[in-house]
Design a protein around this motif. Structure first.
Motif, short mmCIF file in Angstrom:
data_model
loop_
_atom_site.label_atom_id
_atom_site.label_comp_id
_atom_site.label_asym_id
_atom_site.label_seq_id
_atom_site.Cartn_x
_atom_site.Cartn_y
_atom_site.Cartn_z
N ARG A 1 89.48 123.94 18.19
CA ARG A 1 90.18 123.69 16.83
C ARG A 1 90.00 124.81 15.80
O ARG A 1 91.12 125.65 15.18
CB ARG A 1 89.98 122.41 16.25
N LYS B 1 92.32 127.98 14.64
CA LYS B 1 92.72 128.11 13.21
C LYS B 1 92.56 129.58 13.03
O LYS B 1 93.33 130.35 12.25
CB LYS B 1 91.70 127.29 12.25
N ASN C 1 95.27 132.21 13.95
CA ASN C 1 96.30 132.13 13.17
C ASN C 1 95.78 132.49 11.71
O ASN C 1 97.03 132.42 10.80
CB ASN C 1 96.72 130.65 13.17
N SER D 1 98.12 129.09 6.35
CA SER D 1 97.92 128.65 7.80
C SER D 1 96.57 127.74 7.82
O SER D 1 96.59 126.82 8.56
CB SER D 1 97.91 129.68 8.72
N CYS D 2 95.36 128.26 7.25
CA CYS D 2 93.97 127.60 7.36
C CYS D 2 94.32 126.35 6.56
O CYS D 2 93.75 125.34 7.37
CB CYS D 2 93.23 128.41 6.65
N PHE E 1 95.82 123.56 8.84
CA PHE E 1 94.89 123.42 10.08
C PHE E 1 93.91 122.60 9.34
O PHE E 1 93.70 121.04 10.10
CB PHE E 1 94.33 124.50 10.37
N ASN E 2 93.35 122.68 8.11
CA ASN E 2 92.34 121.80 7.69
C ASN E 2 92.92 120.38 7.40
O ASN E 2 91.92 119.63 7.36
CB ASN E 2 91.50 122.51 6.64
N ASN F 1 95.26 119.05 8.86
CA ASN F 1 95.89 118.53 10.18
C ASN F 1 97.47 118.26 10.06
O ASN F 1 97.72 117.32 10.58
CB ASN F 1 95.30 116.94 10.14
N SER G 1 99.37 121.42 10.86
CA SER G 1 99.65 122.85 11.48
C SER G 1 100.57 122.33 12.68
O SER G 1 100.19 121.69 13.49
CB SER G 1 98.62 123.53 11.81
N ILE H 1 99.16 123.82 16.65
CA ILE H 1 98.06 123.42 17.38
C ILE H 1 98.72 122.08 18.00
O ILE H 1 99.25 121.10 17.09
CB ILE H 1 96.76 123.18 16.65
#
Ligand SMILES: [Zn+2]
Length: 553
Positions: free
Chosen positions: A57, A61, A64, A80-81, A84-85, A87, A89, A92
Motif C-alpha cells: 500500500r 501511494k 502516485n 492522491s496521498c 490513499f490515506n 481509503n 483512491s 489501488i
C-alpha cells in the motif's frame, strides 16, 4: 482508554520509514521509486503479519504521489496521498485470492487492468495470498502479466512462495520479508504504549513479542488484548495469564532442583504446574525450549540466536553458567524424545515424571561418573524389592520380577553412557516358567510401551500402527500391512517377545507375525508392491510400463 482503537489499524505505518523490521527491503523499494526503475510485477513473500500488504500500500501511494519528498517518501499531503490515506483512491485494487480464487474474479480484474487511471500515474493491483488462485485463474492472469499495460503494476503477496508456479516467479521481482526481531517488536510496542498512555513492563512486551513469533500484526493484537484485560497496566503477570503461558520462573525452579538431583522436589513442582492447568506436553516443550535457550547462551557465537531483552538474557546467562554442555545436550535429547512419545503414551504423567527423574539422576551422577563406571552393575539405592538375580530366582515372588526398579536400571545404565540395549531388559530366565494370565488391555499397554522404547523410528511407527490380538493359548497375532513390515518385525521378534514376557509375566507368549488378508487394510510398500497394487486397480498401468519400457528396482 474509553475509545481505544485497535492498534494494528491505528498504528499501521504510512511511510517506508515507519515500517518495522524490514529496513533493507524498504530502502530498496524507495531507491527503485526514486530512480524511476519500476517493474510491472512484484512478489512479496514472507510469514503472516510482517508487513507485506502494508508495504504494498505504501508503495502504491508513493508511486502516485504528486510531490514526492526528496528522501523518496510520499508527501502524505497531496490529493492522491490523501485519497490513499482515506481509503478512497481508485488507483489501488486489492484482491484476496484466498476468498476470490476463481477464474471469473480474475477475468473481471484483467478487464479492469486495461482502463488507465484518471488521476495519478499508476494503478496498483495487490493480489494477496496469490498461491490460493485456482489453476484456471492463474492462467487467465498469466496473459495479463505477460503483456501488462504501461500504467499497471502488480504486487502479489504470499506466505507460501514454493507454491507459486515458475512462469509467475520468472516475471516478478521478488522481495523476501523476514520475521521481525523481538527487539524491533518490543521497541514498536513501547512506542505505541507511550502514545496511548499505557504503562508497560519490559518483560511483558518481551513475552508478547516472543508469542507473536516475528509477526507485528499478531504482536499488536495480543497487546490490545492484554491492554483491555489489564485495564491499561501491561505487566508480565497479566501477559502470561492472558496468553496462558507458563511463567519461566517455573523453568528456573525446575532446573535448580534438577541440577541438585532432587527428584521429589522436581515431581512436586511438576504437580504444581499441572494444577495450574498446563498439560504435560506444554511443560515438556517449554523445558526443551528453555534448555535450548540456555545452550545458545553458553557460547558468544550462538548467543545471537537467543532473542530476548537484557533482563531476561541475564537470567539465562546465569543458568548457562550452571549447566554443563553435556547436561544440556542430554536434556534436549530426552525432552525431544518425550515430546515425540507423548502422543502415544498411555500414561502421560509418568512419561514426564520419568523425564524429570532422568534429568535429576544425570546431574546427581555426573560428578563422580568415572568411579561409578567401574562398579558394575549400576549402583542403585538399595530397596527391599531390589533386582533379583537369576540364581535366587525361585525365591523371588513373581510380582517383583518386573518391578519399577528394572526400569530404573536401564535408565541408569543409559545415563552412564553404557551401551545398554534400547529396551529395558532384565536377565530373568526363570526355571519355573511364569505364566500369569493377562488381558487384551494389558497386552495393548505393554505393546505401546515397547513402541515408546523402540529407538528405530520406522519400526516404532510400524509397531504403533498394528493392534496385537490375543488368542486363547497365549499366542499373539500381529497382522501387519505388507511383507516389508513383516520382515522388520520378525527380525526384532525375539526382543519384542522377551519384553512382553517380562511385562506380562508370561513366558509362554508366542508371536505370530503375518500379513493381513484384508485388502482394505493393505498398504502397498516399496516400488514393486505399489506397482502391483496399482496394476490391480487399473490394468492400463501395465501397458504404460510396457510402452515406456519402465523397469522396477
Ligand atoms: Zn503525496
Amino acid at each position: 482508554m474509553d475509545n481505544y482503537i485497535v492498534s494494528a489499524r491505528k498504528y499501521r505505518p504510512t511511510t517506508f520509514q515507519s515500517v518495522v523490521g524490514q529496513k533493507s527491503l524498504t530502502t530498496t523499494l524507495k531507491n527503485a521509486i526514486q530512480n524511476n526503475k519500476l517493474a510491472h510485477a512484484y512478489l512479496f513473500c514472507g510469514p503472516r503479519g510482517v508487513g507485506k500488504t502494508t508495504c504494498a500500500r505504501i508503495f502504491a501511494k508513493t508511486i502516485n504521489c504528486l510531490n514526492p519528498r526528496p528522501d523518496g517518501e510520499a508527501c502524505n499531503e497531496c490529493e492522491s496521498c490523501q485519497s490513499f490515506n482515506e481509503n478512497r483512491s481508485y488507483n489501488i485494487y486489492e484482491l484476496d485470492a484466498a476468498s476470490n480464487n476463481g477464474v471469473d474474479e480474475m477475468r473481471s480484474l484483467t478487464e479492469q487492468v486495461r482502463i488507465p487511471p484518471q488521476i495519478g500515474r499508476y494503478k496498483v493491483y495487490i493480489i494477496d495470498e496469490v498461491h490460493m488462485l485456482s489453476n484456471a485463474a492463474f492462467n487467465a492472469f498469466l496473459k495479463t502479466l505477460e503483456e501488462p499495460p504501461h500504467h499497471a503494476i502488480f504486487i502479489l503477496a504470499t506466505t507460501e512462495k514454493h507454491k507459486i508456479i515458475p512462469t509467475i516467479l520468472s516475471r516478478c521481482q521478488i522481495y523476501d520479508f523476514s520475521r521481525i526481531s523481538i527487539n524491533d517488536i518490543v521497541e514498536n510496542l513501547e512506542h505505541i504504549a507511550q502514545s496511548e498512555n499505557v504503562s508497560c513492563e519490559k518483560e511483558a512486551l518481551n513475552m508478547i513479542a516472543q508469542k507473536a513469533d516475528g509477526g507485528m500484526r499478531d504482536a499488536l493484537s495480543i497487546f490490545d488484548q492484554v491492554v483491555s484485560f489489564s485495564e491499561g497496566n501491561v505487566t508480565y503477570q497479566a501477559v502470561i495469564e492472558n496468553l496462558n503461558v507458563l511463567d519461566y520462573d517455573y523453568y528456573f525452579r525446575l532446573t535448580e532442583t534438577i541440577l541438585a538431583g532432587n527428584v521429589p522436589e522436581s515431581l512436586v513442582i511438576f504437580n504444581e504446574i499441572l494444577r495450574k492447568g498446563f498439560d504435560g506436553q506444554q511443560i515438556v516443550n517449554g523445558l526443551a525450549d528453555f534448555f535450548r535457550d540456555v545452550m545458545v547462551c553458553k557460547d558468544p557465537q550462538t548467543i545471537v540466536l537467543f532473542e530476548a531483552g537484557e533482563a531476561v538474557k541475564n537470567k539465562y546467562l546465569h543458568w548457562a553458567q550452571q549447566c554443563s554442555n553435556e547436561f544440556l545436550y542430554k536434556a534436549l535429547e530426552w525432552s525431544n524424545e518425550a515430546d515425540l512419545n507423548y502422543r502415544y503414551s498411555k500414561n502421560k504423567r509418568l512419561l514426564v515424571e520419568l523425564l524429570l527423574i532422568r534429568l535429576c539422576q544425570f546431574n546427581h551422577q555426573s560428578a563422580p561418573i568415572d568411579d561409578k563406571k567401574k562398579i558394575k552393575p549400576v549402583v542403585l539405592p538399595a530397596t527391599p524389592t531390589s533386582t533379583p538375580t537369576p540364581t535366587v530366582n525361585q525365591e523371588v515372588p513373581k510380582a517383583q520380577v518386573i518391578s519399577k526398579d528394572n526400569l530404573r536400571i536401564s535408565i541408569n545404565k543409559k545415563s552412564l553412557g553404557n551401551d545398554s540395549p534400547e529396551i529395558p531388559k532384565t536377565e530373568v530366565v526363570p526355571d519355573t516358567i511364569q505364566e500369569e494370565r493377562f488381558l487384551p488391555e494389558d497386552l495393548e499397554r505393554a505393546w505401546c510401551e515397547y513402541a515408546e522404547n523402540e529407538e528405530d523410528t520406522h519400526l516404532k511407527y510400524t509397531v504403533l500402527n498394528v493392534v496385537p490380538r490375543l488368542q486363547d493359548d497365549n499366542r499373539i497375532q500381529i497382522a501387519v500391512f505388507n511383507p516389508d513390515q513383516q520382515k522388520k518385525l520378525q527380525e526384532k521378534a525375539s526382543t519384542i517377545k522377551s519384553f512382553l514376557t517380562q511385562r506380562l509375566k508370561n513366558a509362554r507368549i508366542q508371536l505370530d507375525i503375518l500379513v493381513t488378508e484384508d485388502k482394505k487394510e493393505y498398504i502397498p510398500y516399496g516400488g514393486r508392491d505399489i506397482f502391483e497394487y496399482m496394476a490391480e486397480k487399473n490394468l492400463a498401468i501395465v501397458s504404460l510400463a510396457k510402452e515406456f519400457n519402465l523397469k522396477l528396482d
